[in-house]
Design a protein around this motif. Structure first.
Motif, short mmCIF file in Angstrom:
data_model
loop_
_atom_site.label_atom_id
_atom_site.label_comp_id
_atom_site.label_asym_id
_atom_site.label_seq_id
_atom_site.Cartn_x
_atom_site.Cartn_y
_atom_site.Cartn_z
N CYS A 17 0.83 -1.20 0.00
CA CYS A 17 0.00 0.00 0.00
C CYS A 17 0.87 1.26 0.00
CB CYS A 17 -0.93 -0.01 1.21
SG CYS A 17 -2.06 1.38 1.28
N TYR A 20 2.56 1.57 -3.40
CA TYR A 20 1.60 1.98 -4.43
C TYR A 20 1.29 3.47 -4.32
CZ TYR A 20 -2.73 2.52 -7.01
OH TYR A 20 -3.68 2.96 -7.87
N ALA A 24 2.10 5.72 -7.50
CA ALA A 24 0.95 6.27 -8.23
C ALA A 24 0.67 7.71 -7.83
CB ALA A 24 -0.28 5.41 -7.97
N THR A 62 -7.36 -2.08 -3.95
CA THR A 62 -8.00 -2.43 -5.23
C THR A 62 -8.95 -1.33 -5.69
OG1 THR A 62 -9.68 -3.73 -4.06
CG2 THR A 62 -7.79 -4.92 -4.96
N MET A 65 -6.81 1.31 -7.27
CA MET A 65 -6.34 0.89 -8.59
C MET A 65 -7.46 0.94 -9.62
SD MET A 65 -3.82 -2.26 -7.82
CE MET A 65 -2.23 -2.03 -7.07
N GLU A 66 -8.68 0.58 -9.21
CA GLU A 66 -9.81 0.63 -10.13
C GLU A 66 -10.09 2.07 -10.56
OE1 GLU A 66 -12.98 -1.26 -8.01
OE2 GLU A 66 -12.33 -3.26 -8.59
N GLU A 68 -7.96 4.47 -10.68
CA GLU A 68 -6.86 4.91 -11.54
C GLU A 68 -7.04 4.41 -12.97
OE1 GLU A 68 -2.05 4.31 -11.95
OE2 GLU A 68 -3.02 3.86 -10.07
N THR A 69 -7.52 3.18 -13.14
CA THR A 69 -7.69 2.63 -14.48
C THR A 69 -8.94 3.15 -15.17
OG1 THR A 69 -8.80 0.66 -13.59
CG2 THR A 69 -6.43 0.52 -13.97
#
Length: 78
Positions: A17, A20, A24, A62, A65-66, A68-69
């Motif tokens: 974490c 990341y 990011a 998660t 990350m979702e 971000e995508t």
């Protein structure tokens, strides 16, 4: 999974974490994780507490990350 293994996993996930967030350049949602008050160093807490913390931390990562995508990626070629 034994308590010691779960604590180790909790520590590794906390490091993931942190890494990341640095890579990011974002903040992972920690509200649910923070409310639990269980850290990898909280060895006096129960196995169930660490399990809940691992799931809360994994969910936060998660979700970050979702999000971000989901941002649009430029369709132009380099």
């Amino acid at each position: 999974m034994k308590k010691q293994e779960l604590i180790h996993l909790h520590g590794l996930l906390a490091e993931v974490c942190n890494h990341y967030e640095q890579m990011a350049d974002c903040e992972v949602e920690h509200q649910k994780y923070s409310e639990l008050g269980v850290r990898p160093t909280s060895i006096h807490k129960s196995k169930t507490d660490h399990k809940a913390a691992v799931f809360a931390l994994a969910d936060g990562i998660t979700e970050g990350m979702e999000q971000e995508t989901e941002t649009a990626v430029s369709a132009t070629a380099d």
